[in-house]
Structure formats: C-alpha cells, structure tokens
Design a protein around this motif. Structure first.
Motif, PDB file in Angstrom:
ATOM      1  N   TYR A 114       0.817  -1.493   0.016  1.00  0.00           N
ATOM      2  CA  TYR A 114      -0.033  -0.034  -0.202  1.00  0.00           C
ATOM      3  C   TYR A 114       0.983   1.153   0.142  1.00  0.00           C
ATOM      4  O   TYR A 114       1.869   1.211   0.502  1.00  0.00           O
ATOM      5  N   SER A 174      -8.189  -6.679  -1.933  1.00  0.00           N
ATOM      6  CA  SER A 174      -8.129  -8.367  -2.381  1.00  0.00           C
ATOM      7  C   SER A 174      -8.483  -9.015  -3.730  1.00  0.00           C
ATOM      8  O   SER A 174      -8.784  -8.085  -4.549  1.00  0.00           O
ATOM      9  N   THR A 195      -8.557  -1.635   1.979  1.00  0.00           N
ATOM     10  CA  THR A 195      -7.955  -3.133   1.573  1.00  0.00           C
ATOM     11  C   THR A 195      -7.544  -3.105   0.363  1.00  0.00           C
ATOM     12  O   THR A 195      -9.262  -3.497  -0.354  1.00  0.00           O
TER      13      THR A 195
END
Length: 118
Positions: free
Chosen positions: A57, A68, A66
C-alpha cells in the motif's frame, strides 16, 4: 484481447466508504500482480495498492484501504474507508497479464472517478 473493467466509483462524503471492483477478461493464460493506481487533476499517476501473494500500500492509504482478489484470481477489489478529500482522483485498475500466445505485459482499465466531497 484482454480487457479490464472497473466499477464502483462515485461521490461520497468525507469519512465515507466505497468499494471498487475490477474484472479481467479475454485471452488470459495467467495473471500475476493486480492493483490500483490513481491520478488526481494536475498530478502524476500514483500507486495505491498492489497484490500478488501479499499486498502493498501507499503510505497515504495504509490502514484505510484494503486490496483483495476474488477466488477466480481475475478480479481485484479495493475497499476504501475513512475517505478524505485528497483521495479524490480517477482510479485505474492494473493487471500484469500473460495472454494466451503472447508475452507478459501490463494492462489498464479505463478508470473510474472517485470524488470525496461534502
């Protein structure tokens, strides 16, 4: 042909949340890394987050965003929480793709606008 299609952008108030999605399709043999970049008006495109076996990040989004991947590994998501005005930008999906019968190269989506404003 390989295509990346993003969705999920929009207008949100400061402190709010958005979830971006990106799906890769076409003549794909495999995908290595996927990720998100963003570009604000008058600024260069910058890394937001990438994911392979692990995730990486930008400092500006750590603990708020986040990344994914879906079970099929050809989709990537970006959950954005605690959004700030400075997160306003066009967000681009990225994938490091090995197409069938061709060489590995990066592919980009068309971009989706995220605007954080009251």
């Amino acid at each position: 042909q390989v295509q990346l299609v993003e969705s999920g952008g929009g207008l949100v108030q400061p402190g709010g949340s958005l979830r971006l999605s990106c799906a890769a399709s076409g003549s794909i043999f495999s995908i290595n890394a996927m990720g998100w970049y963003r570009q604000a008006p008058g600024k260069q495109r910058e890394l937001v987050a990438t994911i392979t076996s692990g995730s990486n990040y930008a400092d500006s989004v750590k603990d708020r965003f986040t990344i994914s991947r879906g079970n099929a590994k050809n989709t990537v998501y970006l959950q954005m929480n605690s959004l700030k005005a400075e997160d306003t930008a066009v967000y681009y999906c990225y994938a490091d793709v090995l197409p069938i019968g061709s060489s590995r190269r990066p592919y980009w989506g068309q971009g989706t606008q995220v605007t954080v404003s009251s």
